[in-house]
Design a protein around this motif. Sequence first.
Motif, PDB file in Angstrom:
ATOM      1  N   PRO A  58     -14.356 -20.512  16.921  1.00 11.98           N
ATOM      2  CA  PRO A  58     -15.309 -21.063  15.960  1.00 11.98           C
ATOM      3  C   PRO A  58     -15.089 -20.653  14.507  1.00 11.98           C
ATOM      4  CG  PRO A  58     -16.288 -19.175  17.044  1.00 11.98           C
ATOM      5  CD  PRO A  58     -14.900 -19.349  17.634  1.00 11.98           C
ATOM      6  N   PHE A  59     -14.157 -19.747  14.234  1.00 10.15           N
ATOM      7  CA  PHE A  59     -14.051 -19.164  12.897  1.00 10.15           C
ATOM      8  C   PHE A  59     -12.897 -19.778  12.121  1.00 10.15           C
ATOM      9  CE2 PHE A  59     -15.661 -15.995  15.884  1.00 10.15           C
ATOM     10  CZ  PHE A  59     -16.906 -15.723  15.328  1.00 10.15           C
ATOM     11  N   VAL A  60     -13.154 -20.110  10.878  1.00  9.78           N
ATOM     12  CA  VAL A  60     -12.100 -20.616   9.985  1.00  9.78           C
ATOM     13  C   VAL A  60     -11.870 -19.648   8.835  1.00  9.78           C
ATOM     14  CG1 VAL A  60     -12.545 -23.031  10.543  1.00  9.78           C
ATOM     15  CG2 VAL A  60     -13.772 -21.958   8.636  1.00  9.78           C
ATOM     16  N   SER A  61     -12.615 -18.563   8.817  1.00 10.45           N
ATOM     17  CA  SER A  61     -12.450 -17.539   7.792  1.00 10.45           C
ATOM     18  C   SER A  61     -12.975 -16.216   8.346  1.00 10.45           C
ATOM     19  CB  SER A  61     -13.208 -17.902   6.518  1.00 10.45           C
ATOM     20  OG  SER A  61     -13.246 -16.812   5.620  1.00 10.45           O
ATOM     21  N   ILE A  62     -12.359 -15.136   7.914  1.00 14.31           N
ATOM     22  CA  ILE A  62     -12.814 -13.821   8.358  1.00 14.31           C
ATOM     23  C   ILE A  62     -14.216 -13.521   7.838  1.00 14.31           C
ATOM     24  CG2 ILE A  62     -11.873 -12.530   6.420  1.00 14.31           C
ATOM     25  CD1 ILE A  62     -11.036 -10.369   8.384  1.00 14.31           C
ATOM     26  N   LYS A  63     -14.609 -14.181   6.757  1.00 13.78           N
ATOM     27  CA  LYS A  63     -15.940 -13.972   6.210  1.00 13.78           C
ATOM     28  C   LYS A  63     -17.025 -14.443   7.181  1.00 13.78           C
ATOM     29  CE  LYS A  63     -14.531 -14.422   1.357  1.00 13.78           C
ATOM     30  NZ  LYS A  63     -14.723 -15.213   0.116  1.00 13.78           N
ATOM     31  N   GLN A  64     -16.691 -15.381   8.053  1.00 10.76           N
ATOM     32  CA  GLN A  64     -17.674 -15.906   8.992  1.00 10.76           C
ATOM     33  C   GLN A  64     -18.043 -14.904  10.079  1.00 10.76           C
ATOM     34  OE1 GLN A  64     -15.914 -19.637  10.304  1.00 10.76           O
ATOM     35  NE2 GLN A  64     -17.016 -20.770   8.708  1.00 10.76           N
ATOM     36  N   MET A  65     -17.335 -13.791  10.140  1.00  7.26           N
ATOM     37  CA  MET A  65     -17.722 -12.721  11.063  1.00  7.26           C
ATOM     38  C   MET A  65     -18.766 -11.804  10.449  1.00  7.26           C
ATOM     39  SD  MET A  65     -14.168 -11.676  12.967  1.00  7.26           S
ATOM     40  CE  MET A  65     -13.209 -12.918  13.838  1.00  7.26           C
ATOM     41  N   LEU A  66     -19.155 -12.105   9.213  1.00  2.00           N
ATOM     42  CA  LEU A  66     -20.238 -11.372   8.569  1.00  2.00           C
ATOM     43  C   LEU A  66     -21.560 -12.068   8.868  1.00  2.00           C
ATOM     44  CD1 LEU A  66     -18.578 -10.701   5.095  1.00  2.00           C
ATOM     45  CD2 LEU A  66     -18.659  -9.174   7.081  1.00  2.00           C
ATOM     46  N   PRO A  67     -22.669 -11.377   8.814  1.00  2.00           N
ATOM     47  CA  PRO A  67     -23.958 -11.993   9.176  1.00  2.00           C
ATOM     48  C   PRO A  67     -24.380 -13.065   8.177  1.00  2.00           C
ATOM     49  CG  PRO A  67     -24.292  -9.803   8.242  1.00  2.00           C
ATOM     50  CD  PRO A  67     -22.816  -9.959   8.449  1.00  2.00           C
ATOM     51  N   GLY A  68     -24.905 -14.184   8.713  1.00  2.00           N
ATOM     52  CA  GLY A  68     -25.465 -15.230   7.878  1.00  2.00           C
ATOM     53  C   GLY A  68     -24.464 -16.148   7.224  1.00  2.00           C
ATOM     54  N   VAL A  69     -23.173 -16.005   7.508  1.00  2.00           N
ATOM     55  CA  VAL A  69     -22.144 -16.832   6.867  1.00  2.00           C
ATOM     56  C   VAL A  69     -21.779 -18.040   7.717  1.00  2.00           C
ATOM     57  CG1 VAL A  69     -19.784 -16.864   5.951  1.00  2.00           C
ATOM     58  CG2 VAL A  69     -21.223 -14.831   5.654  1.00  2.00           C
ATOM     59  N   LEU A  70     -21.641 -17.866   9.022  1.00  2.00           N
ATOM     60  CA  LEU A  70     -21.272 -18.965   9.913  1.00  2.00           C
ATOM     61  C   LEU A  70     -22.390 -20.007   9.937  1.00  2.00           C
ATOM     62  CD1 LEU A  70     -18.879 -19.616  11.857  1.00  2.00           C
ATOM     63  CD2 LEU A  70     -20.328 -18.758  13.709  1.00  2.00           C
ATOM     64  N   PRO A  71     -22.068 -21.298   9.755  1.00  2.00           N
ATOM     65  CA  PRO A  71     -23.109 -22.340   9.763  1.00  2.00           C
ATOM     66  C   PRO A  71     -23.933 -22.300  11.044  1.00  2.00           C
ATOM     67  CG  PRO A  71     -21.015 -23.240   9.024  1.00  2.00           C
ATOM     68  CD  PRO A  71     -20.727 -21.850   9.506  1.00  2.00           C
ATOM     69  N   ASN A  72     -25.248 -22.395  10.875  1.00  2.00           N
ATOM     70  CA  ASN A  72     -26.147 -22.254  12.017  1.00  2.00           C
ATOM     71  C   ASN A  72     -27.291 -23.257  11.899  1.00  2.00           C
ATOM     72  OD1 ASN A  72     -27.477 -21.340  14.278  1.00  2.00           O
ATOM     73  ND2 ASN A  72     -28.449 -19.626  13.224  1.00  2.00           N
ATOM     74  N   PRO A  73     -27.258 -24.319  12.719  1.00  2.00           N
ATOM     75  CA  PRO A  73     -28.338 -25.313  12.637  1.00  2.00           C
ATOM     76  C   PRO A  73     -29.648 -24.811  13.221  1.00  2.00           C
ATOM     77  CG  PRO A  73     -26.849 -25.837  14.435  1.00  2.00           C
ATOM     78  CD  PRO A  73     -26.237 -24.670  13.707  1.00  2.00           C
ATOM     79  N   ASN A  74     -29.587 -23.771  14.002  1.00  2.00           N
ATOM     80  CA  ASN A  74     -30.784 -23.243  14.649  1.00  2.00           C
ATOM     81  C   ASN A  74     -31.337 -22.055  13.872  1.00  2.00           C
ATOM     82  OD1 ASN A  74     -30.404 -25.112  16.843  1.00  2.00           O
ATOM     83  ND2 ASN A  74     -28.818 -23.738  17.628  1.00  2.00           N
ATOM     84  N   SER A  75     -32.227 -21.322  14.488  1.00  2.00           N
ATOM     85  CA  SER A  75     -32.790 -20.137  13.857  1.00  2.00           C
ATOM     86  C   SER A  75     -31.736 -19.035  13.783  1.00  2.00           C
ATOM     87  CB  SER A  75     -34.002 -19.644  14.647  1.00  2.00           C
ATOM     88  OG  SER A  75     -33.631 -19.328  15.975  1.00  2.00           O
ATOM     89  N   MET A  76     -31.979 -18.042  12.948  1.00  2.00           N
ATOM     90  CA  MET A  76     -31.011 -16.968  12.740  1.00  2.00           C
ATOM     91  C   MET A  76     -30.782 -16.159  14.013  1.00  2.00           C
ATOM     92  SD  MET A  76     -30.920 -14.021   9.788  1.00  2.00           S
ATOM     93  CE  MET A  76     -30.531 -15.261   8.547  1.00  2.00           C
ATOM     94  N   PHE A  77     -31.841 -15.952  14.805  1.00  2.00           N
ATOM     95  CA  PHE A  77     -31.730 -15.199  16.053  1.00  2.00           C
ATOM     96  C   PHE A  77     -32.272 -16.041  17.203  1.00  2.00           C
ATOM     97  CE2 PHE A  77     -32.182 -11.967  12.705  1.00  2.00           C
ATOM     98  CZ  PHE A  77     -31.024 -11.243  12.927  1.00  2.00           C
ATOM     99  N   ASN A  78     -31.797 -15.729  18.407  1.00  2.00           N
ATOM    100  CA  ASN A  78     -32.212 -16.441  19.610  1.00  2.00           C
ATOM    101  C   ASN A  78     -33.251 -15.619  20.362  1.00  2.00           C
ATOM    102  OD1 ASN A  78     -31.817 -16.991  22.703  1.00  2.00           O
ATOM    103  ND2 ASN A  78     -31.043 -18.820  21.660  1.00  2.00           N
TER     104      ASN A  78
END
Length: 567
Positions: free
Chosen positions: A240-260
């Motif tokens: 799912p990652f196209v950048s190492i920055k997406q392994m940081l919190p809140g960076v990866l696109p998320n259509p849902n809530s922040m936590f499950n």
Amino acid sequence: MGRNVLVSSLQNASFSIVFQIICRCITFAINAFIVRNVGREVLGITNVRLLLLESTLLFLSKEAIIRSALSSRHNKQCSWAQLINQLWITVPVCFALTLPCLYIWLNWLSAVDAIYAEQYRFGCFAIAFSCIIEMTAEAPIFVGQVFCFVKLKVILDTGHIFIRSFIFILIVLINKDITIYAFGIAQITSACTIIVGNYAFYYFYIPKLLQYRKDLKKVDDKYVLRDQYGQHFENMDDFPFVSIKQMLPGVLPNPNSMFNSDLQTLVLSFAKQGVLKQVLTEGEKYVMSVSPVLTFSEQATYDVVNNMGSLAARFIFRPIEDSSYFYFTQTIARDSALAEQKREMVQEASDVLAYVMKTVTSIGLLAFVFAQSYSGTVLLLYGGADFVEGGLPEQLLRWHSLAIVLLAPNGITEGYMFATNTSKQIDTYNYYMAFFSVTFLLLSYQLTNWFGPVGFILANCCNMSFRISYSVFYITKHFRSIGMNPLQKSLPGPMYLSVLIVSGIVCKVSEAYFSGRSIVCHLLVGVLCTGLSVGTWSFENRDLLRTGLARYRTRKQSLTPSETHVN
């Protein structure tokens, strides 16, 4: 994911065993150096008190989150963005835990001698800081585990162990009086190594994966690119990652809530269980630290013997337990009855459970039998005549071999239970764990007052017996609905048991005859008896070995190029 979970689990177990052997050899060499040159009191401070602080912080900070995240990823209950956000919670959790833990370690626990007080204070802060920064690498570590980057894990783990050991030994050789300072500095350095190694891998890996996808669109054929890229990216369509920055919190696109919310519920269940499990795992060290039942020198002796007696557990049982837990979480669904799941997957899981149980139980019995004749010899070679003087280390190691027999089935049965429990079942078991924890602590304190350090081992045996009984009851009930009972096939055969008994008698005779005469001859007798025992087990379980090898080869050959993954 189009990957073979059983094959990956087997690879993970085998690589982990190799890593554990390397790690333990290094640790043993360092401990022997400290015992012979620095003193047992320093070893007691570092290996019991400071490592207990590290174990407490790491386990309570991440264990519940990692276990729940693995299960949720398998069931696809939450998005990758939610998983990454959840994993980063380990950092503030660890920071919050360091505050009360540091206060307890510095003010409540039994005091160290004044000569080591300043070094001990530095060591506590160094351990806390290393644990906090290590938590920042949990996201890439988890990604590697999910995508079965087995070799990456082994290489990085081995690398950070070597770096930590090198720095520690280098500083101690320069000045033996600052051993605890060296220990703290080495811990911080190894934590930095973990962070740099994991993020550096994905920093180079992700651009290559993206280039592979770009080239694939041009040629529309994976096989054309195989010579250039190998097969490393052919199973990474769902990466799912196209950048190492997406392994940081809140960076990866998320259509849902922040936590499950379901993931949070599972985390809380595992967290309550984790506190109790930590008490059960490290209970004797907590008793040592809180109550002055043993001096630091005696604690060091117990720790050395405990580590030596736990060779089988650390080299073999723990890697197999971790890989088995991963396999069961990916094979058996938590919230569905076995009758509602794929019959072939349930049958495979049943067979794996039975085969693994038989293997680890056989290893535990082998260790118990030969420990009765070779405990004194091994300890003499390890620590020298001064270390074994008085007979306490030898007595401890012989008793510890009894605990190994129970460690073997306990880890596997609990691993299956934790991998298949629902949140409600986990909460129910927490009450039993609370009872086991309190009983264990009370037994540890009382039995230690009666029998000395041996009391810790006896209390641990009682504790594991309780836990095994509960796990066996759960597994039997779990498989009863489909007419299976894998535990019936988990006991060693009569031929192997008979050879073990004869070998034990022969080795005791060898110990009586060669004691004080020839250690080499005594060791040679042990090697021959061990070889005979292992050969007998292999012959008695030849069908099992053939089946396992054939299944492994079949699965490897049946993997299409699109199913092959990077290790």
